[in-house]
Scaffold this active site. Structure first.
Site, PDB file in Angstrom:
ATOM      1  N   GLN A 161      -5.514   5.347   6.743  1.00  0.00           N
ATOM      2  CA  GLN A 161      -6.113   5.218   5.412  1.00  0.00           C
ATOM      3  C   GLN A 161      -7.116   4.067   5.335  1.00  0.00           C
ATOM      4  O   GLN A 161      -7.894   3.984   4.395  1.00  0.00           O
ATOM      5  CB  GLN A 161      -5.028   5.003   4.348  1.00  0.00           C
ATOM      6  N   GLY A 172       3.053   2.541  -0.233  1.00  0.00           N
ATOM      7  CA  GLY A 172       2.979   2.798   1.204  1.00  0.00           C
ATOM      8  C   GLY A 172       1.540   2.925   1.650  1.00  0.00           C
ATOM      9  O   GLY A 172       0.655   3.221   0.837  1.00  0.00           O
ATOM     10  N   HIS A 206       5.603  11.082   3.120  1.00  0.00           N
ATOM     11  CA  HIS A 206       4.185  11.043   2.724  1.00  0.00           C
ATOM     12  C   HIS A 206       3.343  10.283   3.768  1.00  0.00           C
ATOM     13  O   HIS A 206       2.288  10.747   4.179  1.00  0.00           O
ATOM     14  CB  HIS A 206       4.096  10.372   1.342  1.00  0.00           C
ATOM     15  N   GLU A 207       3.860   9.130   4.208  1.00  0.00           N
ATOM     16  CA  GLU A 207       3.082   8.303   5.156  1.00  0.00           C
ATOM     17  C   GLU A 207       3.058   8.930   6.554  1.00  0.00           C
ATOM     18  O   GLU A 207       2.036   8.862   7.236  1.00  0.00           O
ATOM     19  CB  GLU A 207       3.655   6.882   5.225  1.00  0.00           C
ATOM     20  N   HIS A 213       0.462  11.428   6.652  1.00  0.00           N
ATOM     21  CA  HIS A 213      -0.868  10.811   6.860  1.00  0.00           C
ATOM     22  C   HIS A 213      -1.174  10.686   8.354  1.00  0.00           C
ATOM     23  O   HIS A 213      -2.285  10.986   8.788  1.00  0.00           O
ATOM     24  CB  HIS A 213      -0.923   9.408   6.247  1.00  0.00           C
ATOM     25  N   CYS A 269      -1.665   9.416  -4.341  1.00  0.00           N
ATOM     26  CA  CYS A 269      -2.043   8.851  -3.049  1.00  0.00           C
ATOM     27  C   CYS A 269      -3.262   7.952  -3.239  1.00  0.00           C
ATOM     28  O   CYS A 269      -4.194   8.324  -3.949  1.00  0.00           O
ATOM     29  CB  CYS A 269      -2.374   9.994  -2.078  1.00  0.00           C
ATOM     30  N   LEU A 270      -3.230   6.789  -2.593  1.00  0.00           N
ATOM     31  CA  LEU A 270      -4.365   5.868  -2.710  1.00  0.00           C
ATOM     32  C   LEU A 270      -5.647   6.504  -2.163  1.00  0.00           C
ATOM     33  O   LEU A 270      -6.734   6.099  -2.550  1.00  0.00           O
ATOM     34  CB  LEU A 270      -4.064   4.565  -1.947  1.00  0.00           C
TER      35      LEU A 270
HETATM   36 ZN    ZN Z   1      -1.133   8.689   0.680  1.00  0.00          ZN
END
Ligand code: ZN
Length: 164
Positions: free
Chosen positions: A50, A45, A133-134, A137, A91-92
């Site tokens: 991000q 995701g 999670h997204e 963000h 998480c990226l």
């Molecule tokens: Zn993330």
């Protein structure tokens, strides 16, 4: 185009993203680039902030095959959440750090697609987790914010120390 993914402590990750009012060609191009960026990073995701764009737009693909059928949703919000379950998350934007996080097991998400149509998505398991999670963000929240005070302390010591 593959974007560079912003990592903590980048300020853009802490801003609340703006609602997307109109789906323009720019938005369509942005979402295609987000999908490309997500696949390149082997993520499940990605939220627009991000990659430094403060808009309420996310891309998701939880299939193991990465079949090229990503979910692209605009202005998503969780309207119902049920039960709780813990699972390991990463998480990226927080590379190299993984920890158990408690989330709702099932959620109902309201959003729009790129055609501007209203969607209601009922899901459970990994997909429900990725949505939570997204959407976090988009509200400037990262998964590490859900950790216990002790684990948060450890995280700050280990992760943020190396990045000052
Ligand atoms: Zn993330």
């Amino acid at each position: 185009m593959v974007y560079t993914i912003r990592t903590l402590p980048d300020d853009c990750l802490r801003k609340v993203a703006e609602p997307l009012e109109r789906i323009t060609d720019e938005v369509r191009k942005l979402s295609a680039d987000m999908v490309e960026t997500m696949y390149a990073a082997r993520g499940v995701g990605l939220a627009a902030n991000q990659i430094g764009v403060s808009l309420r737009l996310i891309t998701i693909d939880t299939s193991s095959e990465k079949e090229g059928h990503p979910l692209i949703v605009v202005n998503p919000e969780i309207v119902e959440a049920q039960s709780e379950v813990s699972a390991e998350e990463g998480c990226l934007s927080v590379p190299g750090f993984y920890e158990m996080v408690k989330r709702a097991e099932r959620v109902i998400v309201r959003a729009q697609n790129l055609e501007g149509e209203d969607l209601t998505i009922e899901c459970a398991g990994l997909l429900a987790r990725v949505f939570q999670h997204e959407i976090d963000h988009l509200n400037g929240v990262l998964f590490v914010d859900h950790l216990s005070p002790v684990k948060k302390g450890l995280f700050k010591k280990e992760y943020l120390r190396d990045r000052r």
